[in-house]
Design a protein around this motif. Structure first.
Motif, short mmCIF file in Angstrom:
data_model
loop_
_atom_site.label_atom_id
_atom_site.label_comp_id
_atom_site.label_asym_id
_atom_site.label_seq_id
_atom_site.Cartn_x
_atom_site.Cartn_y
_atom_site.Cartn_z
N TYR A 44 69.36 -14.01 14.68
CA TYR A 44 70.65 -14.01 13.99
C TYR A 44 71.63 -15.01 14.58
O TYR A 44 72.39 -15.66 13.86
CB TYR A 44 71.19 -12.58 14.05
N PHE A 45 71.64 -15.17 15.89
CA PHE A 45 72.63 -16.04 16.51
C PHE A 45 72.29 -17.53 16.42
O PHE A 45 73.10 -18.35 16.81
CB PHE A 45 72.87 -15.62 17.97
N ASP A 73 79.69 -15.12 24.05
CA ASP A 73 78.77 -14.33 24.87
C ASP A 73 79.06 -12.83 24.74
O ASP A 73 78.13 -12.02 24.65
CB ASP A 73 78.84 -14.75 26.34
N ARG A 74 80.34 -12.47 24.75
CA ARG A 74 80.71 -11.05 24.58
C ARG A 74 80.32 -10.56 23.19
O ARG A 74 79.81 -9.46 23.02
CB ARG A 74 82.21 -10.86 24.81
N GLU A 78 77.82 -7.43 22.58
CA GLU A 78 78.22 -6.24 21.84
C GLU A 78 77.39 -6.04 20.58
O GLU A 78 77.07 -4.92 20.22
CB GLU A 78 79.71 -6.29 21.52
N ALA A 79 77.06 -7.13 19.92
CA ALA A 79 76.24 -7.03 18.71
C ALA A 79 74.85 -6.49 19.04
O ALA A 79 74.31 -5.64 18.33
CB ALA A 79 76.13 -8.40 18.04
N LYS A 80 74.28 -6.96 20.14
CA LYS A 80 72.95 -6.49 20.54
C LYS A 80 72.98 -5.00 20.91
O LYS A 80 72.06 -4.26 20.59
CB LYS A 80 72.42 -7.32 21.71
N LEU A 85 72.36 1.45 16.26
CA LEU A 85 73.25 2.33 15.53
C LEU A 85 73.54 1.78 14.14
O LEU A 85 73.53 2.53 13.15
CB LEU A 85 74.57 2.52 16.30
N MET A 86 73.78 0.49 14.05
CA MET A 86 74.08 -0.12 12.75
C MET A 86 72.88 -0.01 11.80
O MET A 86 73.06 0.21 10.61
CB MET A 86 74.50 -1.57 12.92
N LYS A 87 71.69 -0.17 12.34
CA LYS A 87 70.49 -0.01 11.51
C LYS A 87 70.38 1.41 10.98
O LYS A 87 70.08 1.63 9.80
CB LYS A 87 69.23 -0.35 12.31
#
Length: 154
Positions: A44-45, A73-74, A78-80, A85-87
């Motif tokens: 994704y990144f 980087d933050r 945080e996304a990782k 939970l988002m899934k």
């Protein structure tokens, strides 16, 4: 004079066609980015430049707004952390009224974003341009949000 007019007209048409193709490329890139983000692909990144600017415009309960710059980087970290939970929540962002306009050497993609966990749409924009290798990258991302935790400056 007539030949000059015809040549000028053809030149303008050719330039508009190239311009249209680049906007279509940006649209395709943006669609791929949305698909990757909403499916939580591990790459994704790759859509972001190494020095991308991430901004969250927090809409406070009192109606005021505060912009928060988040280091890339933050943002990645945080996304990782929140991916599982988002899934589980089947969280996705949907974009409406997408408009792509030239922005210097880049393009601005402005849209209304609707998180799947809400019933409202809020503004978002992306500055997309080519890197030194000629690949499209997100250079800046700004999204309004009602999530107040972005105001925690830890």
């Amino acid at each position: 004079m007539r030949k000059l007019f015809v040549l000028l007209f053809l030149g303008i048409c050719i330039n508009l066609q190239c311009f249209g193709d680049e906007i279509q490329d940006v649209q395709c890139f943006f669609n791929e980015y949305i698909e990757a983000a909403n499916s939580y692909n591990s790459d994704y990144f790759k859509y972001y430049s190494d020095d991308a600017k991430i901004v969250r415009v927090v809409e406070k309960p009192d109606g005021t707004k505060e912009s928060v710059n988040i280091p890339l980087d933050r943002y990645k970290s945080e996304a990782k952390k929140s991916t599982k939970l988002m899934k589980l929540r089947k969280y996705k962002n949907h974009y409406f009224n997408v408009k792509i306009t030239p922005f210097g050497k880049n393009y601005k993609v402005a849209a209304m974003r609707m998180p799947s966990t809400s019933d409202y749409k809020i503004p978002a924009y992306f500055i997309i341009g080519k890197d030194s290798n000629g690949n499209w990258k997100i250079k800046e991302e700004s999204m309004n949000t009602k999530v107040q935790r972005f105001l925690d400056k830890d």
